[in-house]
Scaffold this active site. Structure first.
Site: not given
Length: 291
Positions: A183, A196, A200, A241
């Protein structure tokens, strides 16, 4: 108000628990399983995609299956079985072949079962796509040990366990390809996702180490880093958003799951990739450039 929304958007980056030209024919093994709907070519590759019952994993599996290959659909929980079975049906209807196998990539015993059953079904495994992943977001000061450990176990250790099992097979044949789904969070970070980002980022480093280690046995290892990808999860966010998010991406839009799948299919199947290893490919609309 801002951070929770950031968490929600970045949860789409290469998370799914539970592409170019079709390659020239190459013989890698004999299938032991045939679809009742079609006969898949004997020289089709066998591709294992972890976490492929939904999300990016599903898109990757479908893209490869529709290219006439044999795909192992991996899912982790009973609740995902129906979704996994549906992916199998779609692949068979499109001219490929597939089988669904349940396994938790964070558990070595489950990984052994996954690989044993995959080989029983198709005779071998030619390509491994490490896609399975989860998020357990939270600010560092509030993150519980289990939030940290769960993400590391699935997103990093799971990649290691699957890679180890695959290399035992591939090294004997002196051929094989591994594509790890990381990612852009592993490259540029994100507030509330220390676990995370660490996992990653670790996948990127591990991929380069493995590429150097496996090269002498003819096995390539590459990484794909998705950016903001339009999924069902993103569809739940408000339009205003999403417009704000898109404005911060050089290409001014979210990515499509099929665009990530296309890059994976290229790395997994195209003969041109025989000489590509140890590299990271961003499918992110350019967002990592300005970080």
């Amino acid at each position: 108000m801002y951070l929770p929304r950031v968490f929600a958007v970045f949860a789409i980056l290469a998370v799914s628990v539970e592409g170019f030209v079709t390659p020239s024919p190459r013989r890698f093994g004999t299938s032991q399983q045939r679809s009742s709907l079609q006969m898949v070519a004997d020289d089709a590759k066998v591709v294992l995609v972890t976490g492929s019952s939904r999300g990016l994993g599903r898109a990757i599996a479908l893209d490869i299956g529709k290219a006439g290959q044999k795909v192992v659909i991996n899912y982790v929980s009973d609740s995902s079985k129906d979704s996994a079975d549906e992916v199998v049906k779609e692949i068979k209807a499109a001219g490929g072949d597939a089988v669904a196998i349940q396994a938790d990539s964070s558990k070595p015993d489950d990984i052994k079962k996954l690989f044993d059953e995959s080989v029983e079904a198709f005779g071998t495994i030619d390509v491994l796509v490490n896609n399975a992943g989860i998020t357990r977001d939270g600010l560092v000061l509030r993150m519980k040990p289990e939030q940290w450990q769960q993400v590391i176990d699935i997103n990093l250790s799971g990649v290691f366990y699957c890679t180890q099992a695959f290399f035992k097979l591939a090294s004997k044949k002196r051929s094989g390809r591994i594509i790890n789904i990381s990612s852009v969070v592993g490259q540029i970070g994100n507030p509330g996702q220390a676990n995370y980002a660490a996992a990653k980022g670790g996948v990127i480093g591990m991929s380069m180490a493995n590429a150097k280690e496996f090269a002498s046995r003819g096995v390539t290892v590459n990484t794909v880093c998705p950016g903001f990808i339009a999924t069902d999860m993103v569809a739940k966010l408000d339009d205003a958003y999403l417009e704000q998010v898109s404005a911060g991406i050089p290409l001014k839009r979210l990515g499509k799951p099929e665009e990530v799948a296309g890059m994976v299919r290229f790395l997994a199947l195209d003969p041109a990739c025989d000489y590509i290893t140890g590299h990271t490919f961003n499918v992110d609309g350019g967002i990592a450039m300005g970080a």
